[in-house]
Structure formats: C-alpha cells, structure tokens
Design an enzyme around this catalytic site. Structure first.
Site, PDB file in Angstrom:
ATOM      1  N   ASP A  88      19.288  13.691   5.505  1.00  0.00           N
ATOM      2  CA  ASP A  88      17.916  13.371   5.913  1.00  0.00           C
ATOM      3  C   ASP A  88      17.724  11.951   6.434  1.00  0.00           C
ATOM      4  OD1 ASP A  88      16.644  15.840   5.605  1.00  0.00           O
ATOM      5  OD2 ASP A  88      16.596  15.590   3.434  1.00  0.00           O
ATOM      6  N   ASP A 149      16.842  22.415   8.209  1.00  0.00           N
ATOM      7  CA  ASP A 149      16.051  21.175   8.256  1.00  0.00           C
ATOM      8  C   ASP A 149      16.774  20.081   9.051  1.00  0.00           C
ATOM      9  OD1 ASP A 149      15.949  22.827   5.967  1.00  0.00           O
ATOM     10  OD2 ASP A 149      14.826  21.382   4.807  1.00  0.00           O
TER      11      ASP A 149
END
Ligand code: GLY
Length: 377
Positions: A88, A149
C-alpha cells in the site's frame, strides 16, 4: 449541489485538523470519532489527500499547512521504515508527497516519492512475477499472493518511470497489471479479492478473499479498486484491453446496485435490512467511473453513461450517507465497512471512503482529478 456538498465536507475537515493534531485517522469504531494512529497504518495517505484536495479547492492556508506537515511525517516514516512492508505504499505516498509535487512542484516531495516507489518495488517477486501484497518474502501464507487493491498502487510506479526515466518501474507494474487482469478478473466480469501463485514455480494456484464474504464471492470494494485501478493502468499504458476490463468491472458493479444506489459490502451476501453497506466502495467506484469517462473519446456513448452513474452515486452518498457533521461527526460518510466478516469496523467511517467521496465531488465540480498522475497526462 456539488459546491454545497464540498463546502460542508471541508468544514468537517477543517474542524478535524485541530482534533487530529499530528495524528492520522483510520476508521471509526461505533462512535462519531475517528480512531487515530501515529502514521503507522496503510490508510494514512488518505488524510493527507483530503487536505491537499481541500487546499486545491479552497486555496486556504490552513489546509496547505496541515497537508505539508503530513508530508514531513511521511518523510520520517520512510526514513525510519515504519510499517512499509506491504503493497500500500502507493496509497501512502501518491496522496501525500506526490500530491505536493503535483500541486507545488516541490523537489524534496518528488525525491521522497521516488524513494517510496523504490520501497514498493521491493515487493517484486521474480519467480512468481508479481508484487506480493503482504508479509515477508517466502511467507508461507502470503508469499505469492496478489490483491486487487494493489492496482491503485501501480500509478506510483508508472509515475516513477516517467519521472526518473528508469523503465523498470513501468515494466514490473505492467506485468503485475496484466497478471491481475488475467487471474483476479473472472469470466463474468466479477473479481477475486486475492489470488495465490506458487512461490517457486510461479504456477497459478487459486483465488481467495481476505475481506469478502467467501473465497469465490465478489467483495464490492475489491471490484471498485479494480474499476479505478485498471483505468489508471490504461491511462499510463494505453493498452485497450485494460480500459475494456475497467468498463466491464464497472458494468458488473452498476448492474447490481441496490435501490438507494449504494452497494452492500459484498455482491454475494443476502440483501436484507440487517446487511451492511460499504459506502466507501461506492465512493471509490464513483471516482473510478469519472476516470473512465475522462479516458473515453467523446464519441463513445459510455462516456455519458459512466459520468451520470458517478454523479448518481455521489448524489446518493450525499443525500443518504453524508453525516453533515451532526453530533460533531468527524467522518464524511456513514456506513462504510472495513471488514464485516472480520468484525472490524463493519458499519463505520473509513478515511478512504471520505477521501474518494471528496475526490469525486471535486472532480464533478471542478474537473480536478486526484493525485494518481500528473495533470498534463
Ligand atoms: N486495501 C484494503 C482495504 O480496502 O480494506
């Protein structure tokens, strides 16, 4: 209506600056306040992004100063390698230092963002040809695992390739995007949340979920990450199949909207009055639909369809999910879900939902996109 909605959201954000101090909001936990951390979570870039968006929209120093302070904090995080061992990094640094570079041309923010891209590249696994989502290399559970994601983190690598002239960032992101397309997207345009590859041979093993209802279900937020993420890979790579995939995922999402226009947390959960929503999935999808619409030629009838669908989603969020700051609410959107199955903030504020809601609103009102790519692309 967009102007009013933005101004109401900015009033909440401005009040939050004093409440949060140097800390970062993540999710709420049943109340009207955010759970804060010291820039140690995967979500902390979203607060930075809200502040930069608020500054770009309003030109108010109070937002600029708070946003710039978060970038200093992100510099400290990188120098001290604080919880960066995951994919991330794109969420963290696209919306903090890259945003500052895009808005102000700040050279130190650019240098920090390039360093962040290098950290993300450390997730590359040569044998399986993927960016590993979580865990250490060779981790028995998570080695060889990709996650939908991560498509939102690839723009950091594409940007780094363009900025430095080093094509390796782009090449690896491109391989990962195509692998995601081949293995995370199913034949009916639904998606797996995650997919496993053999760490030694690179063979494809199986799809699975982390936050979805079950392994083969379609987690709505994952589908939304895919809508926006494939569109962004198309923006950088200009390969038509990537835009086609984004459009297909979008149609799947739009064909399954409940009556009030905001999705449940998984497309495969029974829909009844007790079922949880995920307002953040609808906010992400709205922002992604606006991206797709901008990428389509004016002659494509889908352009107007997707733009209208985005406007409808934002309008539904504003009318039925926006907190209006009532009761000193710190969040913009009610009824986001972090992890329903895991029992973690299943019906709460989520800072990413708030970010994408504001991004979509400001794009609808002013045409300003977020910070995933440079403005002249
Ligand atoms: N990227 C993690 C999540 O969407 O919850």
């Amino acid at each position: 209506m967009w102007k009013q909605a933005i101004e109401e959201a900015l009033r909440i954000a401005e009040a939050n600056i004093g409440k949060f101090g140097e800390r970062f909001p993540h999710v709420s936990d049943g109340g009207t306040t955010y759970v804060l951390n010291d820039n140690t979570d995967w979500t902390d870039g979203f607060w930075s992004g809200i502040l930069w968006l608020a500054y770009e929209y309003s030109n108010k120093d109070v937002f600029r100063e708070a946003a710039a302070r978060t970038v200093e904090n992100f510099n400290h995080r990188l120098e001290n390698k604080i919880n960066l061992d995951h994919h991330d990094i794109g969420f963290l640094y696209s919306l903090s230092s890259k945003a500052q570079w895009i808005i102000e041309g700040d050279e130190s923010a650019k240098a920090l963002t390039i360093k962040a891209a290098d950290v993300l590249l450390e997730r590359w696994r040569e044998k399986s040809q993927i960016l590993q989502a979580w865990g250490a290399k060779d981790d028995p559970n998570n080695g060889g695992r990709i996650i939908i994601d991560c498509l939102m983190n690839l723009p950091l690598l594409y940007w780094a390739a363009e900025t430095t002239g080093d094509n390796r960032y782009r090449e690896l992101a491109e391989i990962h995007a195509h692998k995601s397309r081949r293995f995370l997207v199913r034949g009916d345009d639904s998606s797996y949340h995650t997919f496993y590859f053999d760490q030694e041979t690179g063979d494809s093993l199986r799809g699975g979920t982390a936050q979805g209802f079950r392994d083969g279900s379609t987690w709505t937020r994952g589908q939304a990450w895919g809508i926006y993420g494939f569109a962004l890979s198309y923006r950088y790579l200009q390969q038509p199949e990537l835009l086609d995939t984004a459009k297909r995922l979008a149609r799947y999402f739009l064909d399954r909207l409940p009556e009030d226009g905001v999705v449940y947390w998984d497309f495969d959960v029974p829909q009844n009055p007790e079922s949880k929503r995920d307002s953040s999935a609808s906010a992400i999808a709205a922002a992604g639909l606006l991206e797709i619409a901008d990428l389509l030629p004016d002659s494509d009838p889908d352009q107007a369809v997707f733009r209208q669908a985005a406007a409808d989603a934002v309008s539904a969020l504003y009318k039925h999910y926006f907190t209006r700051g009532e009761g000193d609410a710190e969040g913009f959107l009610n009824h986001g879900s972090y992890s329903v199955r895991g029992g973690a903030s299943p019906d709460d504020y989520t800072i990413w939902g708030d970010y994408y809601y504001l991004e979509a609103l400001i794009r609808l009102e002013r045409g300003i996109p977020g910070y995933w790519y440079e403005r002249n692309r």
